[in-house]
Design a protein around this motif. Structure first.
Motif, PDB file in Angstrom:
ATOM      1  N   ASN A 142       0.850  -1.186   0.000  1.00 50.64           N
ATOM      2  CA  ASN A 142       0.000   0.000   0.000  1.00 50.64           C
ATOM      3  C   ASN A 142       0.891   1.244   0.000  1.00 50.64           C
ATOM      4  N   VAL A 143       0.659   2.145  -0.969  1.00 49.97           N
ATOM      5  CA  VAL A 143       1.419   3.386  -1.092  1.00 49.97           C
ATOM      6  C   VAL A 143       0.454   4.544  -0.862  1.00 49.97           C
ATOM      7  N   ALA A 144       0.819   5.443   0.063  1.00 50.16           N
ATOM      8  CA  ALA A 144      -0.040   6.592   0.394  1.00 50.16           C
ATOM      9  C   ALA A 144       0.761   7.876   0.256  1.00 50.16           C
ATOM     10  N   LEU A 145       0.162   8.898  -0.377  1.00 53.81           N
ATOM     11  CA  LEU A 145       0.782  10.208  -0.543  1.00 53.81           C
ATOM     12  C   LEU A 145      -0.010  11.225   0.271  1.00 53.81           C
ATOM     13  N   TYR A 146       0.731  12.026   1.052  1.00 53.19           N
ATOM     14  CA  TYR A 146       0.106  13.060   1.875  1.00 53.19           C
ATOM     15  C   TYR A 146       0.394  14.432   1.292  1.00 53.19           C
ATOM     16  N   SER A 148       8.222   5.003   6.202  1.00 47.54           N
ATOM     17  CA  SER A 148       7.691   6.339   6.000  1.00 47.54           C
ATOM     18  C   SER A 148       8.821   7.305   5.747  1.00 47.54           C
ATOM     19  N   SER A 149       8.511   8.365   4.960  1.00 47.78           N
ATOM     20  CA  SER A 149       9.513   9.380   4.667  1.00 47.78           C
ATOM     21  C   SER A 149       9.666  10.370   5.810  1.00 47.78           C
ATOM     22  N   THR A 150       8.799  10.298   6.820  1.00 46.75           N
ATOM     23  CA  THR A 150       8.888  11.165   7.995  1.00 46.75           C
ATOM     24  C   THR A 150       8.597  10.346   9.241  1.00 46.75           C
ATOM     25  N   VAL A 164       4.766   3.704   2.905  1.00 49.81           N
ATOM     26  CA  VAL A 164       4.673   2.432   2.188  1.00 49.81           C
ATOM     27  C   VAL A 164       4.473   1.331   3.219  1.00 49.81           C
ATOM     28  N   LYS A 165       3.423   0.534   3.038  1.00 42.85           N
ATOM     29  CA  LYS A 165       3.137  -0.587   3.920  1.00 42.85           C
ATOM     30  C   LYS A 165       3.094  -1.872   3.093  1.00 42.85           C
ATOM     31  N   SER A 166       3.464  -2.953   3.741  1.00 42.75           N
ATOM     32  CA  SER A 166       3.421  -4.245   3.060  1.00 42.75           C
ATOM     33  C   SER A 166       2.675  -5.249   3.907  1.00 42.75           C
ATOM     34  N   THR A 167       2.090  -6.235   3.246  1.00 42.95           N
ATOM     35  CA  THR A 167       1.381  -7.332   3.898  1.00 42.95           C
ATOM     36  C   THR A 167       1.999  -8.643   3.455  1.00 42.95           C
TER      37      THR A 167
END
Length: 555
Positions: free
Chosen positions: A142-146, A163-165, A153-156
């Motif tokens: 799962n890729v999420a942009l804020y 995370s970039s922060t 980036v999360k993986s299963t």
């Protein structure tokens, strides 16, 4: 390296072609590019110049169709895939770039950030060689942009978060996110070193197929078998198998459909290696996802949005309304060489092909076949066109094809009387007939379609090479069969595709007549399960005996 380079080239080629089509089709109203929605991503790169006095930094925008994942021994013995993916998205490197203020190349630290925009449907990754690193591909990512430019980036399986922060404010929702599932992976396996070829590599494709897609494919096979069984004359449907064997196959497919319905899994993994394919077990799937530097290493990996995870039938559009063509035709083709074979000799004297030769279609001849309700006679010309290849011809193969440079030159004597078309037009002729379910008769058609790179159902091919063949015996040439059965010679100087197609049609008519199932005709079943009359089997035996006596030479 070759397969990764070819994949990047293919993506850019498709992107450029898609862009040209969009420029023609789009109106003045701007909209998102189709290829960007499928696979493109936009990045903003900031170059920080250390020594420049005029310009300290510059920003540039770039589009990437795939991400490069680099492995380094400094990462340690075990590296998480999610960390590598995050580093590929937010890349930082020291390079020499052009400073537009000083108009010279300078050393700069370039930092790349992904632009906050909708994520593509496909996430394609090219992976470099692994050096002393072990990594496991997750099944889901799962890729999420804020809004602040943060990336998570999360993986299963395995579970991991990068995370970039370090901190993301609570109750802040991602601007865009995409849940991806692993769909394809090409792995690169090195054999143990040998004296002849110490670095020979093999590539294996692993692909995920939905259970609903497998069930749909099985149902299509049953529909094809029912179509053959409903016809009294099996030759007109391209089948040489007995009804008993077809019914056994149908029963087996029905059992497979029941088994698939009872399976708890929603998808299956298949492994393609060379010309072989197999369904992978759960343990095999876990094994191929774990890459090590000693055995299997990855080359290409592709994730697909789970929102698009639906049966192929829902993606396919309705067939085009082609002009109605004949139900059955006789066909022959001629080819020219557009790329010569390149090879070298190993230390042991064996030939090693470094670049395979490639042929292109140069002539297409399609003839009518008379059947009840048809207005044409056997052998009437339906299509006879010369095809000018897009690539330069290196060898016209005139001895085997009958094609010369004049035949493909519109200004020459032969060219003015010939119908010369481009490759696309010729393929559209064939594609229209194939999609309408037309049956093709010819000698060696399976090989012709393979060179043409066209997939045709076996029920649509009647190959006289197979008709006049006994199991575990040599294949008989068209010229030898015509010389023996019809007492005439052909192909004396050069090949002619119209003559070859008519000869194949004559052979089919003879086999059809000898295999007619009357009340007093005795049928025999050969080792392939094909039912033939004793008269036809006796004829084949005579042909092979005669061929052995004359060493298969035409008088």
């Amino acid at each position: 390296a070759k397969i990764r380079g070819f994949y990047r080239f293919l993506l850019h080629y498709l992107d450029n072609g898609w862009s040209k089509l969009e420029r023609v089709a789009l109106s003045a109203m701007p909209r998102e590019k189709c290829f960007d929605a499928l696979q493109g991503m936009t990045f903003v790169s900031t170059s920080q110049f250390a020594k420049s006095q005029k310009c300290q930094s510059e920003e540039t925008h770039s589009r990437l169709l795939s991400l490069d994942l680099n492995f380094d021994s400094n990462y340690g013995e075990s590296t998480n895939f999610v960390d590598l993916l995050l580093k590929a998205i937010l890349n930082e490197r020291t390079i020499r770039v052009r400073n537009h203020s000083t108009l010279s190349f300078e050393t700069a630290t370039q930092t790349r950030h992904i632009q906050v925009s909708p994520l593509p449907t496909l996430l394609s990754l090219t992976l470099e060689e692994i050096i002393n690193v072990e990594v496991e591909l997750p099944l889901e990512v799962n890729v999420a942009l804020y809004g602040s430019g943060y990336v998570v980036v999360k993986s299963t399986n395995p579970d991991y978060v990068a995370s970039s922060t370090s901190e993301i404010p609570n109750k802040v929702e991602a601007k865009f996110s995409q849940h991806y599932k692993l769909t394809h992976a090409i792995t690169h396996q090195l054999n143990p070193p040998s004296d002849d070829d110490p670095s020979r590599a093999f590539y294996t494709l692993h692909t995920r197929v939905l259970k609903s897609t497998l069930i749909s494919a099985r149902k299509s096979q049953i529909a094809g078998i029912d179509k053959v069984l409903s016809c009294s004359n099996p030759y007109t449907n391209g089948s040489l198998f007995s009804n008993e064997l077809l019914n056994k196959r149908k029963n087996w497919i029905n059992e497979e459909i029941k088994r698939l319905h009872n399976e708890q899994r929603s998808d299956f993994w298949y492994e393609f290696f060379g010309k072989s394919a197999r369904c992978m077990s759960n343990n095999d799937v876990v094994s191929f996802r774990r890459f090590t530097s000693n055995g299997t290493v990855p080359c290409l990996v592709q994730y697909r949005s789970s929102e698009k995870d639906m049966p192929i039938d829902e993606f396919t559009s309705n067939p085009k309304n082609f002009t109605v063509g004949p139900k059955i035709v006789a066909m022959d083709t001629e080819f020219v060489k557009v790329q010569g074979e390149q090879s070298t000799l190993t230390a042991s004297g064996q030939k090693f092909v470094t670049c395979e030769g490639r042929n292109a279609l140069a002539r297409l001849s399609i003839l009518h076949v008379a059947y009840p309700g048809s207005k044409f006679n056997d052998g009437d010309i339906f299509v006879d066109i010369y095809v000018k290849p897009q690539e330069p011809v290196v060898d016209y193969l005139t001895r085997f094809s009958g094609i010369t440079a004049d035949h493909l030159n519109p200004d020459s004597k032969h060219g003015k009387t010939n119908t010369i078309v481009d490759t696309r037009t010729a393929y559209l002729h064939l594609r229209a007939l194939i999609d309408q379910g037309c049956v093709f008769i010819g000698h060696g058609l399976a090989k012709d379609f393979q060179v043409l790179n066209l997939q045709v159902s076996p029920h649509q091919i009647i190959d006289t090479v197979m008709l006049y063949h006994l199991p575990r015996r040599r294949w008989i040439s068209l010229r030898f069969l015509v010389n023996y059965l019809f007492q005439r010679d052909m192909q004396r100087e050069v090949h002619d595709s119209v003559e070859d197609a008519r000869a194949a049609l004559e052979l089919f008519r003879l086999a059809e007549r000898l295999n007619s199932k009357g009340n007093d005709v005795k049928l025999v079943q050969n080792q392939r399960g094909e039912e033939r009359t004793e008269e036809f089997e006796h004829l084949l035996t005579e042909i092979y005996q005669y061929g052995k006596q004359v060493d298969w030479k035409v008088a």
